[in-house]
Design a protein around this motif. Sequence first.
Motif, PDB file in Angstrom:
ATOM      1  N   THR A 156       0.836  -1.209   0.000  1.00 19.60           N
ATOM      2  CA  THR A 156       0.000   0.000   0.000  1.00 19.60           C
ATOM      3  C   THR A 156       0.864   1.249   0.000  1.00 19.60           C
ATOM      4  O   THR A 156       0.596   2.198  -0.740  1.00 19.60           O
ATOM      5  N   ARG A 157       1.908   1.269   0.802  1.00 20.54           N
ATOM      6  CA  ARG A 157       2.801   2.435   0.832  1.00 20.54           C
ATOM      7  C   ARG A 157       3.477   2.640  -0.518  1.00 20.54           C
ATOM      8  O   ARG A 157       3.633   3.759  -0.985  1.00 20.54           O
ATOM      9  N   PHE A 158       3.879   1.554  -1.167  1.00 19.03           N
ATOM     10  CA  PHE A 158       4.515   1.663  -2.468  1.00 19.03           C
ATOM     11  C   PHE A 158       3.519   2.193  -3.503  1.00 19.03           C
ATOM     12  O   PHE A 158       3.825   3.092  -4.273  1.00 19.03           O
ATOM     13  N   ILE A 159       2.316   1.652  -3.492  1.00 25.01           N
ATOM     14  CA  ILE A 159       1.298   2.043  -4.475  1.00 25.01           C
ATOM     15  C   ILE A 159       0.866   3.491  -4.276  1.00 25.01           C
ATOM     16  O   ILE A 159       0.816   4.265  -5.226  1.00 25.01           O
ATOM     17  N   THR A 160       0.566   3.868  -3.053  1.00 21.39           N
ATOM     18  CA  THR A 160       0.047   5.221  -2.809  1.00 21.39           C
ATOM     19  C   THR A 160       1.153   6.268  -2.808  1.00 21.39           C
ATOM     20  O   THR A 160       0.896   7.430  -3.085  1.00 21.39           O
ATOM     21  N   GLY A 161       2.381   5.865  -2.521  1.00 20.40           N
ATOM     22  CA  GLY A 161       3.476   6.832  -2.494  1.00 20.40           C
ATOM     23  C   GLY A 161       4.098   7.070  -3.857  1.00 20.40           C
ATOM     24  O   GLY A 161       4.647   8.129  -4.117  1.00 20.40           O
ATOM     25  N   ALA A 162       4.000   6.089  -4.729  1.00 27.25           N
ATOM     26  CA  ALA A 162       4.671   6.183  -6.024  1.00 27.25           C
ATOM     27  C   ALA A 162       3.894   7.017  -7.040  1.00 27.25           C
ATOM     28  O   ALA A 162       4.468   7.694  -7.863  1.00 27.25           O
ATOM     29  N   ARG A 163       2.574   6.958  -6.983  1.00 26.30           N
ATOM     30  CA  ARG A 163       1.776   7.623  -8.009  1.00 26.30           C
ATOM     31  C   ARG A 163       0.488   8.169  -7.413  1.00 26.30           C
ATOM     32  O   ARG A 163      -0.021   7.655  -6.432  1.00 26.30           O
ATOM     33  N   GLU A 164      -0.034   9.193  -8.084  1.00 27.08           N
ATOM     34  CA  GLU A 164      -1.345   9.703  -7.690  1.00 27.08           C
ATOM     35  C   GLU A 164      -2.416   8.883  -8.393  1.00 27.08           C
ATOM     36  O   GLU A 164      -2.151   8.207  -9.376  1.00 27.08           O
ATOM     37  N   GLY A 165      -3.622   8.962  -7.905  1.00 29.34           N
ATOM     38  CA  GLY A 165      -4.728   8.234  -8.534  1.00 29.34           C
ATOM     39  C   GLY A 165      -4.642   6.738  -8.304  1.00 29.34           C
ATOM     40  O   GLY A 165      -4.980   5.950  -9.181  1.00 29.34           O
ATOM     41  N   ALA A 166      -4.193   6.343  -7.115  1.00 33.75           N
ATOM     42  CA  ALA A 166      -3.990   4.919  -6.835  1.00 33.75           C
ATOM     43  C   ALA A 166      -5.299   4.144  -6.793  1.00 33.75           C
ATOM     44  O   ALA A 166      -5.345   3.006  -7.257  1.00 33.75           O
ATOM     45  N   VAL A 167      -6.345   4.736  -6.275  1.00 34.96           N
ATOM     46  CA  VAL A 167      -7.590   3.988  -6.068  1.00 34.96           C
ATOM     47  C   VAL A 167      -8.165   3.448  -7.378  1.00 34.96           C
ATOM     48  O   VAL A 167      -8.481   2.255  -7.458  1.00 34.96           O
ATOM     49  N   PRO A 168      -8.309   4.259  -8.432  1.00 31.47           N
ATOM     50  CA  PRO A 168      -8.841   3.685  -9.680  1.00 31.47           C
ATOM     51  C   PRO A 168      -7.958   2.580 -10.260  1.00 31.47           C
ATOM     52  O   PRO A 168      -8.462   1.576 -10.776  1.00 31.47           O
ATOM     53  N   ARG A 169      -6.640   2.739 -10.167  1.00 32.03           N
ATOM     54  CA  ARG A 169      -5.728   1.715 -10.683  1.00 32.03           C
ATOM     55  C   ARG A 169      -5.845   0.426  -9.877  1.00 32.03           C
ATOM     56  O   ARG A 169      -5.851  -0.669 -10.437  1.00 32.03           O
ATOM     57  N   VAL A 170      -5.935   0.550  -8.567  1.00 30.72           N
ATOM     58  CA  VAL A 170      -6.064  -0.631  -7.712  1.00 30.72           C
ATOM     59  C   VAL A 170      -7.401  -1.317  -7.974  1.00 30.72           C
ATOM     60  O   VAL A 170      -7.471  -2.552  -8.048  1.00 30.72           O
ATOM     61  N   ALA A 171      -8.463  -0.548  -8.143  1.00 29.38           N
ATOM     62  CA  ALA A 171      -9.786  -1.127  -8.411  1.00 29.38           C
ATOM     63  C   ALA A 171      -9.748  -1.975  -9.678  1.00 29.38           C
ATOM     64  O   ALA A 171     -10.229  -3.117  -9.689  1.00 29.38           O
ATOM     65  N   GLU A 172      -9.179  -1.439 -10.740  1.00 25.42           N
ATOM     66  CA  GLU A 172      -9.121  -2.200 -11.991  1.00 25.42           C
ATOM     67  C   GLU A 172      -8.210  -3.409 -11.858  1.00 25.42           C
ATOM     68  O   GLU A 172      -8.551  -4.502 -12.296  1.00 25.42           O
ATOM     69  N   ALA A 173      -7.059  -3.227 -11.231  1.00 32.01           N
ATOM     70  CA  ALA A 173      -6.094  -4.321 -11.101  1.00 32.01           C
ATOM     71  C   ALA A 173      -6.630  -5.473 -10.256  1.00 32.01           C
ATOM     72  O   ALA A 173      -6.305  -6.631 -10.511  1.00 32.01           O
ATOM     73  N   LEU A 174      -7.472  -5.167  -9.279  1.00 31.81           N
ATOM     74  CA  LEU A 174      -8.011  -6.209  -8.408  1.00 31.81           C
ATOM     75  C   LEU A 174      -9.407  -6.661  -8.821  1.00 31.81           C
ATOM     76  O   LEU A 174      -9.981  -7.555  -8.199  1.00 31.81           O
ATOM     77  N   GLY A 175      -9.969  -6.018  -9.842  1.00 35.61           N
ATOM     78  CA  GLY A 175     -11.295  -6.407 -10.306  1.00 35.61           C
ATOM     79  C   GLY A 175     -12.372  -6.076  -9.305  1.00 35.61           C
ATOM     80  O   GLY A 175     -13.288  -6.855  -9.060  1.00 35.61           O
TER      81      GLY A 175
END
Length: 193
Positions: A156-175
């Motif tokens: 989570t720290r890597f995902i949210t710290g590396a880029r903005e707009g993490a929630v939409p990307r995570v939603a698609e990646a996890l279905g």
Amino acid sequence: MSWKRERFDSHEGAVGVLLADGSEPGPVSFDMGGGTYFHESTDWWVYTGKLRRPTATAMRGRCACGWRGGREFPIDWAKVDRGNLAAYDVSGPREDWEAHLDEVVSRSVPLPQDVAELLKRLHERLDELVDAHPLTVLRAVGELETDLASFGLMATRFITGAREGAVPRVAEALGTTEQAAGSLLRRYQYVGF
């Protein structure tokens, strides 16, 4: 009646309905005997036009994520058996929902084969142990939760710290939906289960 696919809980499907003007009606309320509580339903078969309810003229697939099927299937109320609603053909809406889920799955991040196999073996082994050795299973689950919290926090720290707009990307990646993805990120970000 709703449809579900394992591991994609935020994509529960059902038959949706349309009125003659092409709009989707809101829930139908039922008075359950006075008081302030009214039961609501969006089941396709309640839109009969009777008792001041709207009359559905067509059905289509719908998903809890907000997706709606593009194909419409006429409803022939003369053929709907109120005593056996499951006999009415709703295969078209279900097929459309299944295609929607196939698309969601195809966009999600695949697990590496070795990880998928490990998880499957772990599931099978815990299933074997649970009846005879429930305390062993409980201990294994506790250790897994500790690892999940640690790795979930790091990811989570890597995902949210590396880029903005993490929630939409995570939603698609996890279905999943953006709401469910945001909840998952917050859960791991604050290391609480």
